[in-house]
Design a protein around this motif. Structure first.
Motif, PDB file in Angstrom:
ATOM      1  N   LEU A 195       0.831  -1.207   0.000  1.00 50.69           N
ATOM      2  CA  LEU A 195       0.000   0.000   0.000  1.00 50.69           C
ATOM      3  C   LEU A 195       0.865   1.256   0.000  1.00 50.69           C
ATOM      4  CD1 LEU A 195      -2.736  -1.023   2.627  1.00 50.69           C
ATOM      5  CD2 LEU A 195      -3.093  -0.696   0.167  1.00 50.69           C
ATOM      6  N   LYS A 196       0.510   2.228  -0.849  1.00 46.57           N
ATOM      7  CA  LYS A 196       1.228   3.499  -0.931  1.00 46.57           C
ATOM      8  C   LYS A 196       0.529   4.622  -0.174  1.00 46.57           C
ATOM      9  CE  LYS A 196       4.207   1.563  -3.661  1.00 46.57           C
ATOM     10  NZ  LYS A 196       5.562   1.240  -3.170  1.00 46.57           N
ATOM     11  N   THR A 197      -0.661   4.369   0.355  1.00 44.39           N
ATOM     12  CA  THR A 197      -1.426   5.395   1.049  1.00 44.39           C
ATOM     13  C   THR A 197      -1.706   4.937   2.479  1.00 44.39           C
ATOM     14  OG1 THR A 197      -3.497   6.655   1.061  1.00 44.39           O
ATOM     15  CG2 THR A 197      -3.602   4.406   0.230  1.00 44.39           C
ATOM     16  N   THR A 198      -1.928   5.895   3.359  1.00 51.31           N
ATOM     17  CA  THR A 198      -2.310   5.599   4.747  1.00 51.31           C
ATOM     18  C   THR A 198      -3.689   6.133   5.080  1.00 51.31           C
ATOM     19  OG1 THR A 198      -1.215   7.629   5.530  1.00 51.31           O
ATOM     20  CG2 THR A 198       0.088   5.587   5.531  1.00 51.31           C
ATOM     21  N   ASP A 199      -4.384   6.664   4.076  1.00 49.36           N
ATOM     22  CA  ASP A 199      -5.738   7.141   4.307  1.00 49.36           C
ATOM     23  C   ASP A 199      -6.667   5.933   4.468  1.00 49.36           C
ATOM     24  OD1 ASP A 199      -7.822   9.332   4.240  1.00 49.36           O
ATOM     25  OD2 ASP A 199      -8.526   8.049   2.607  1.00 49.36           O
ATOM     26  N   PRO A 200      -7.419   5.837   5.566  1.00 51.97           N
ATOM     27  CA  PRO A 200      -8.238   4.641   5.820  1.00 51.97           C
ATOM     28  C   PRO A 200      -9.229   4.336   4.706  1.00 51.97           C
ATOM     29  CG  PRO A 200      -8.083   6.001   7.791  1.00 51.97           C
ATOM     30  CD  PRO A 200      -7.488   6.799   6.683  1.00 51.97           C
ATOM     31  N   GLN A 201      -9.907   5.356   4.211  1.00 57.62           N
ATOM     32  CA  GLN A 201     -10.899   5.108   3.172  1.00 57.62           C
ATOM     33  C   GLN A 201     -10.228   4.654   1.880  1.00 57.62           C
ATOM     34  OE1 GLN A 201     -14.348   5.183   3.625  1.00 57.62           O
ATOM     35  NE2 GLN A 201     -14.173   4.114   1.679  1.00 57.62           N
ATOM     36  N   ALA A 202      -9.085   5.261   1.553  1.00 55.42           N
ATOM     37  CA  ALA A 202      -8.363   4.855   0.341  1.00 55.42           C
ATOM     38  C   ALA A 202      -7.851   3.425   0.469  1.00 55.42           C
ATOM     39  CB  ALA A 202      -7.206   5.819   0.087  1.00 55.42           C
ATOM     40  N   VAL A 203      -7.371   3.037   1.647  1.00 48.24           N
ATOM     41  CA  VAL A 203      -6.902   1.672   1.870  1.00 48.24           C
ATOM     42  C   VAL A 203      -8.046   0.676   1.686  1.00 48.24           C
ATOM     43  CG1 VAL A 203      -6.014   0.076   3.607  1.00 48.24           C
ATOM     44  CG2 VAL A 203      -5.004   2.350   3.363  1.00 48.24           C
ATOM     45  N   ALA A 204      -9.219   0.991   2.264  1.00 49.21           N
ATOM     46  CA  ALA A 204     -10.370   0.098   2.126  1.00 49.21           C
ATOM     47  C   ALA A 204     -10.760  -0.061   0.658  1.00 49.21           C
ATOM     48  CB  ALA A 204     -11.533   0.626   2.954  1.00 49.21           C
ATOM     49  N   ASP A 205     -10.781   1.048  -0.076  1.00 49.73           N
ATOM     50  CA  ASP A 205     -11.161   0.974  -1.494  1.00 49.73           C
ATOM     51  C   ASP A 205     -10.141   0.183  -2.310  1.00 49.73           C
ATOM     52  OD1 ASP A 205     -13.392   2.492  -0.920  1.00 49.73           O
ATOM     53  OD2 ASP A 205     -12.438   4.406  -1.423  1.00 49.73           O
ATOM     54  N   VAL A 206      -8.847   0.391  -2.034  1.00 50.23           N
ATOM     55  CA  VAL A 206      -7.798  -0.303  -2.796  1.00 50.23           C
ATOM     56  C   VAL A 206      -7.874  -1.802  -2.562  1.00 50.23           C
ATOM     57  CG1 VAL A 206      -5.314  -0.644  -2.955  1.00 50.23           C
ATOM     58  CG2 VAL A 206      -6.250   1.673  -2.942  1.00 50.23           C
ATOM     59  N   ILE A 207      -8.009  -2.220  -1.282  1.00 47.39           N
ATOM     60  CA  ILE A 207      -8.059  -3.653  -0.991  1.00 47.39           C
ATOM     61  C   ILE A 207      -9.308  -4.285  -1.600  1.00 47.39           C
ATOM     62  CG2 ILE A 207      -8.258  -5.348   0.860  1.00 47.39           C
ATOM     63  CD1 ILE A 207      -6.478  -3.607   2.560  1.00 47.39           C
ATOM     64  N   MET A 208     -10.442  -3.588  -1.522  1.00 50.16           N
ATOM     65  CA  MET A 208     -11.661  -4.094  -2.135  1.00 50.16           C
ATOM     66  C   MET A 208     -11.467  -4.292  -3.646  1.00 50.16           C
ATOM     67  SD  MET A 208     -14.935  -4.945  -1.896  1.00 50.16           S
ATOM     68  CE  MET A 208     -15.574  -4.262  -0.367  1.00 50.16           C
ATOM     69  N   GLU A 209     -10.848  -3.311  -4.296  1.00 49.04           N
ATOM     70  CA  GLU A 209     -10.621  -3.404  -5.736  1.00 49.04           C
ATOM     71  C   GLU A 209      -9.666  -4.543  -6.061  1.00 49.04           C
ATOM     72  OE1 GLU A 209      -9.038  -0.595  -9.437  1.00 49.04           O
ATOM     73  OE2 GLU A 209      -9.251   0.223  -7.406  1.00 49.04           O
ATOM     74  N   GLU A 210      -8.612  -4.710  -5.279  1.00 50.68           N
ATOM     75  CA  GLU A 210      -7.657  -5.783  -5.533  1.00 50.68           C
ATOM     76  C   GLU A 210      -8.306  -7.157  -5.379  1.00 50.68           C
ATOM     77  OE1 GLU A 210      -4.616  -5.749  -6.609  1.00 50.68           O
ATOM     78  OE2 GLU A 210      -4.275  -3.585  -6.635  1.00 50.68           O
ATOM     79  N   VAL A 211      -9.169  -7.290  -4.372  1.00 50.66           N
ATOM     80  CA  VAL A 211      -9.843  -8.571  -4.161  1.00 50.66           C
ATOM     81  C   VAL A 211     -10.760  -8.902  -5.333  1.00 50.66           C
ATOM     82  CG1 VAL A 211     -11.525  -9.774  -2.718  1.00 50.66           C
ATOM     83  CG2 VAL A 211      -9.676  -8.490  -1.644  1.00 50.66           C
ATOM     84  N   ILE A 212     -11.504  -7.904  -5.809  1.00 52.29           N
ATOM     85  CA  ILE A 212     -12.408  -8.149  -6.942  1.00 52.29           C
ATOM     86  C   ILE A 212     -11.617  -8.479  -8.199  1.00 52.29           C
ATOM     87  CG2 ILE A 212     -14.161  -7.084  -8.417  1.00 52.29           C
ATOM     88  CD1 ILE A 212     -15.111  -5.489  -5.997  1.00 52.29           C
ATOM     89  N   ARG A 213     -10.497  -7.788  -8.400  1.00 53.15           N
ATOM     90  CA  ARG A 213      -9.648  -8.110  -9.564  1.00 53.15           C
ATOM     91  C   ARG A 213      -9.116  -9.537  -9.474  1.00 53.15           C
ATOM     92  NH1 ARG A 213      -7.725  -3.834 -12.715  1.00 53.15           N
ATOM     93  NH2 ARG A 213      -8.289  -1.747 -11.951  1.00 53.15           N
ATOM     94  N   ALA A 214      -8.687  -9.930  -8.255  1.00 55.76           N
ATOM     95  CA  ALA A 214      -8.146 -11.272  -8.078  1.00 55.76           C
ATOM     96  C   ALA A 214      -9.224 -12.348  -8.170  1.00 55.76           C
ATOM     97  CB  ALA A 214      -7.428 -11.376  -6.734  1.00 55.76           C
ATOM     98  N   SER A 215     -10.500 -11.957  -8.153  1.00 53.42           N
ATOM     99  CA  SER A 215     -11.613 -12.897  -8.282  1.00 53.42           C
ATOM    100  C   SER A 215     -12.200 -12.867  -9.682  1.00 53.42           C
ATOM    101  CB  SER A 215     -12.704 -12.567  -7.262  1.00 53.42           C
ATOM    102  OG  SER A 215     -12.192 -12.542  -5.958  1.00 53.42           O
ATOM    103  N   SER A 216     -11.415 -12.378 -10.637  1.00 57.27           N
ATOM    104  CA  SER A 216     -11.835 -12.303 -12.043  1.00 57.27           C
ATOM    105  C   SER A 216     -13.064 -11.415 -12.216  1.00 57.27           C
ATOM    106  CB  SER A 216     -12.127 -13.712 -12.595  1.00 57.27           C
ATOM    107  OG  SER A 216     -10.979 -14.532 -12.497  1.00 57.27           O
ATOM    108  N   GLY A 217     -13.152 -10.377 -11.356  1.00 56.61           N
ATOM    109  CA  GLY A 217     -14.243  -9.426 -11.480  1.00 56.61           C
ATOM    110  C   GLY A 217     -15.560  -9.908 -10.923  1.00 56.61           C
ATOM    111  N   ARG A 218     -15.589 -11.057 -10.283  1.00 56.84           N
ATOM    112  CA  ARG A 218     -16.823 -11.582  -9.718  1.00 56.84           C
ATOM    113  C   ARG A 218     -16.839 -11.373  -8.190  1.00 56.84           C
ATOM    114  NH1 ARG A 218     -15.326 -15.751 -13.198  1.00 56.84           N
ATOM    115  NH2 ARG A 218     -14.616 -16.998 -11.399  1.00 56.84           N
ATOM    116  N   ILE A 219     -18.064 -11.206  -7.653  1.00 58.75           N
ATOM    117  CA  ILE A 219     -18.245 -11.072  -6.202  1.00 58.75           C
ATOM    118  C   ILE A 219     -18.994 -12.322  -5.754  1.00 58.75           C
ATOM    119  CG2 ILE A 219     -19.224  -9.682  -4.343  1.00 58.75           C
ATOM    120  CD1 ILE A 219     -19.071  -7.256  -6.163  1.00 58.75           C
ATOM    121  N   GLU A 220     -18.229 -13.304  -5.265  1.00 56.38           N
ATOM    122  CA  GLU A 220     -18.797 -14.599  -4.920  1.00 56.38           C
ATOM    123  C   GLU A 220     -19.412 -14.641  -3.522  1.00 56.38           C
ATOM    124  OE1 GLU A 220     -19.147 -16.926  -6.978  1.00 56.38           O
ATOM    125  OE2 GLU A 220     -17.874 -16.203  -8.622  1.00 56.38           O
ATOM    126  N   ASP A 221     -19.138 -13.639  -2.701  1.00 58.62           N
ATOM    127  CA  ASP A 221     -19.664 -13.620  -1.331  1.00 58.62           C
ATOM    128  C   ASP A 221     -19.780 -12.164  -0.890  1.00 58.62           C
ATOM    129  OD1 ASP A 221     -20.578 -14.362   1.126  1.00 58.62           O
ATOM    130  OD2 ASP A 221     -18.689 -15.217   1.850  1.00 58.62           O
TER     131      ASP A 221
END
Length: 823
Positions: free
Chosen positions: A768-794
């Motif tokens: 992570l390059k940012t320490t802003d809490p909201q930006a961190v939450a958004d980045v991790i959410m985006e990375e997880v969705i990308r790693a799931s081939s764009g699908r939200i399984e849960d």
């Protein structure tokens, strides 16, 4: 040692000289109680009042006081009406026989009319003034007719005036008599009650008209004494009011006393203004008023008697015991004695409330102890259960065996040990595999196979009963812990109630002057607490037109004065430009928490089964919680949301978080039989020192990012609601300023299509390059969705909290002309 003697009954005892004040104090207190019982309870004060009112006249002809007083006493204290009747007739006899005859006939007519018409009157209290008006008018005309023949127009008009005065006096006496004739605990006098009481006292003074000693009028001395007393006790407003009312009534009784109204009113005003000089100051006010007005209004009277009368009134006032003035002051709002009395009353109510709460706490503690029976269920209980089991087995096998006497009478210990060992093996499920034990038993017992078969059959019932008893013990333990938690909360609440409210008059004045010296206008300052870390101050300041003076000037100055960071907690601005704003200042916490949240429902839906809650508790703690209901959709959302609602309500009561979690687990496990459960991920952050407790019940791991290091936080607990009793593991971590706390549901942690979820998550957090809490939450959410081939399984929820030192926005401003640390 010098001693004095006192006689108690027929015995004589010696009292040390240093105990004399205590003895006199007891005598005085005893005398006060006896006099109070005699005059108040027995009603002898009505004799004095009735006698004076019976001889009180208006314009030297009218007697409007007697009948209203009698009717009021008859209505309020009927058992004392006989004393009032005798006193009024006796007082009227000192004037003339005609006056006494009128008083007697009027009161007798009322008694006769009441006996005849009480079935139709209903509540006498409501119609008493009208009855007095009619009786006074008719009786006066009848007496005039008997004495002088048919009444003239003048006599009829005077009778009508007297009846009107009687009507008004009845309303006044109905309010004032209870104040003198009955003791009321913690009674506060309203303004109209004070005026009614003064009118009654002034009416009594009119009964002393004509009583003189060496050309000194008794009503003048007593009226000035009365004004001095009220002016000293209640101040200028009440003092001048008493002077006006008393002077008016005396002037109506005797036209020569008309100037007394001005003198008494001015004396009440000056006496109230000079009350800070104690009794001498109030007396000086009377003497000044006498010199300024008495000389001018003396008319025919010489000036010297008026001055002497004022001096005698002052001497009488100076001789008045302090306890009398304090007793009167307790009933008048606005006085220090009244405030102390109210504070004492509130303190008593507070202590009684605290005692009741403490008693309830003891009740809950006793209930908790009664449920805590697990400590009594030790080896003895287990042995008893084994005996019951073996007894059932032997009853079905050994009772009909021919070797019963040999096994159980001659070789009891050996037989018991064999069967106990087999029972334990059967309970563990290893009996049939223990071939050596089975061979030994078959050689020993004639019915060995039957005993083993029976034991295998009975062990299922034994295990079921054992499980049931264990569940009962666990339920009792849980209830005991919950009751003990409630008991502790109530005990803490009782101690909080009993905590004495401190007075900070000196500190308030110091802060007020310090801010004024700085050039800040302050309406007033109220300090509720100066405890370190828990400062609570309220101020009223003029409307600053939105310039932020509270945050930029006053709070920094208070920070310098109190040696800790003070901030604006809340601010209520004035509704109009020239008004005052109400501002509350308080201590800030050592740490603050910034949060960011990102969530998504399964398949991009609208309802997520995950719920989260950010709770700032009043105890200086910050709670972050994520709950994941089993499954997806509305039912899962309901389960997770209900869990967090219960958690928030229980935590806000002050109950320990462990007991809160166990209570929620018990409630959820008993609420439904469906296999719908919830996970719970809770972090309790102490904002004073940064220490954090993690309670993870069936939840995914959390991560702490500290610089380039990532710390994993996890524990192995089942989801909440699966079993009725569970021991939850608590993980403690010390957070530091700059740390990022990342909490997530299993949809985030297990969402990426990778082999090692933990390694992948740590790597993404470390990158992570940012320490802003909201930006961190958004980045991790985006990375997880990308790693799931764009699908939200849960359902996916992530909460990021950043811990940092609470740095004040504005620098401290030195408070000149002030000694620091106003404590």
């Amino acid at each position: 040692m010098q001693r004095i003697e006192r006689r108690v009954g027929t015995q004589i005892s010696e009292v040390p000289l240093n105990e004399t004040p205590a003895v006199f104090s007891r005598w005085t207190r005893h005398l006060k109680v006896r006099l109070g019982h005699l005059f108040i309870q027995k009603g002898f004060i009505l004799l004095i009042i009735g006698f004076l009112l019976g001889r009180a006249l208006i314009l030297a002809k009218l007697i409007p006081f007697a009948l209203p007083f009698f009717v009021s006493v008859y209505t309020l204290r009927r058992e004392k009406a006989g004393l009032a009747f005798i006193a009024l007739v006796a007082g009227a006899l000192t004037i003339s026989f005609e006056s006494s005859f009128f008083v007697f006939v009027a009161m007798f007519s009322f008694l006769l009319l009441h006996q005849v018409g009480r079935k139709f009157w209903g509540d006498l209290l409501k119609i008493a003034p009208f009855v007095v008006f009619c009786l006074s008018f008719s009786t006066k005309l009848a007496v005039v007719y008997l004495w002088n023949g048919p009444p003239t127009t003048y006599e009829s008009v005077m009778a009508l005036i007297e009846a009107g005065l009687s009507f008004v006096l009845t309303l006044i006496f109905l309010q004032s008599i209870p104040l003198l004739a009955a003791q009321k605990y913690k009674h506060t006098l309203r303004a109209e009650e004070i005026v009614s009481l003064v009118i009654l006292l002034a009416s009594m003074l009119t009964g002393t008209i004509g009583w003189e000693v060496s050309q000194l009028s008794l009503e003048h001395i007593l009226s000035r004494y009365l004004v001095l007393l009220f002016a000293f006790v209640a101040g200028t407003t009440i003092g001048s009011t008493v002077g006006v009312v008393t002077g008016l009534i005396l002037s109506l009784a005797n036209i020569d006393n008309l100037y007394q109204m001005s003198l008494l009113a001015f004396a009440g005003l000056l006496g109230g203004l000079l009350k800070e000089g104690k009794k001498i100051g109030a007396s000086l006010g009377l003497l000044v008023a006498t010199l300024l007005i008495g000389l001018y209004g003396s008319g025919k009277t010489e000036a010297l008697p008026t001055i002497v009368e004022s001096c005698l009134a002052s001497i009488l006032f100076l001789l008045t015991p302090r306890t009398w003035t304090e007793t009167v002051a307790k009933y008048i709002p606005g006085t220090i004695e009244y405030a102390n009395e109210q504070q004492q009353y509130m303190r008593k109510i507070r202590d009684v409330t605290a005692q009741r709460v403490s008693q309830f706490s003891l009740v809950f503690q006793a209930l908790a102890n009664s449920f805590s029976t697990e400590r009594f269920l030790g080896e003895e209980q287990e042995e008893r259960e084994i005996d019951y089991f073996l007894g059932d087995v032997t009853e079905k096998t050994c009772q009909t065996c021919f070797k019963k006497e040999q096994c159980w009478a001659q070789q009891f210990d050996k037989t018991y040990e064999y069967m106990k060992q087999m029972m334990l093996e059967a309970d563990a499920g290893t009996l049939l595999q223990n071939h050596s034990l089975l061979r030994e038993w078959n050689r020993y017992c004639a019915k060995g196979k039957k005993v083993i078969a029976t034991m295998e059959k009975e062990v299922a019932n034994y295990q079921a009963n054992k499980k049931l008893r264990r569940q009962i013990r666990e339920s009792r333990k849980l209830v005991a812990e919950q009751l003990l938690g409630v008991s502790q909360v109530m005990e803490d609440f009782a101690q909080e109630i009993q905590r004495e409210q401190e007075n900070h008059y000196l500190q308030e004045e110091q802060i007020f002057h310090a801010l004024q010296e700085f050039g800040i206008e302050i309406g007033h300052v109220d300090i509720y607490s100066l405890e370190k870390g828990n400062v609570d101050i309220e101020m009223s300041i003029p409307y600053c037109e939105g310039r932020g003076e509270c945050e930029k000037l006053i709070a920094p100055m208070l920070s310098d004065i109190l040696d800790e960071t003070i901030v604006v907690k809340r601010e209520e601005c004035s509704a109009y430009p020239n008004g005052y704003c109400r501002v509350a200042f308080g201590s800030t916490k050592a740490f603050v928490v910034e949060t960011g949240v990102a969530f998504a429902a399964k398949g991009g839906g609208f309802v997520s089964g995950d719920s989260y809650s950010l709770i700032e508790l009043g105890t200086g703690k910050y709670a972050i919680a994520i709950s994941d209901g089993m499954g997806n959709g509305e039912r899962a959302y309901y389960e997770s949301n209900e869990t967090l609602k219960l958690l928030q309500k229980i935590l806000q009561t002050g109950i320990d978080e462990t007991i809160a979690i166990k209570s929620i687990n018990s409630i959820l496990s008993l609420r439904t039989t469906d296999e719908v459960f919830s996970t719970l991920d809770l972090a309790m952050i102490d904002l004073q020192n940064g220490s954090t407790k993690f309670l993870k019940i069936g939840s995914s791991p959390s991560f702490i990012k500290r610089g380039n290091h990532v710390i994993k936080v996890e524990s192995s607990n089942l989801p909440i609601g699966i079993i009725k009793e569970a021991e939850f593991e608590i993980v403690n971590e010390q957070l530091k300023s700059g740390d990022l706390l990342i909490m997530m549901s299993d949809g985030i942690f297990e969402g990426p299509l990778v082999e090692n979820h933990e390694a992948w998550m740590k790597r993404k957090i470390k990158e992570l390059k940012t320490t802003d809490p909201q930006a961190v939450a958004d980045v991790i959410m985006e990375e997880v969705i990308r790693a799931s081939s764009g699908r939200i399984e849960d359902d996916m929820t992530i909460v990021v909290a950043k811990i940092k030192h609470n740095t004040p926005k504005w620098a401290t401003i030195p408070a000149y002309m002030y000694t620091k640390k106003a404590q």
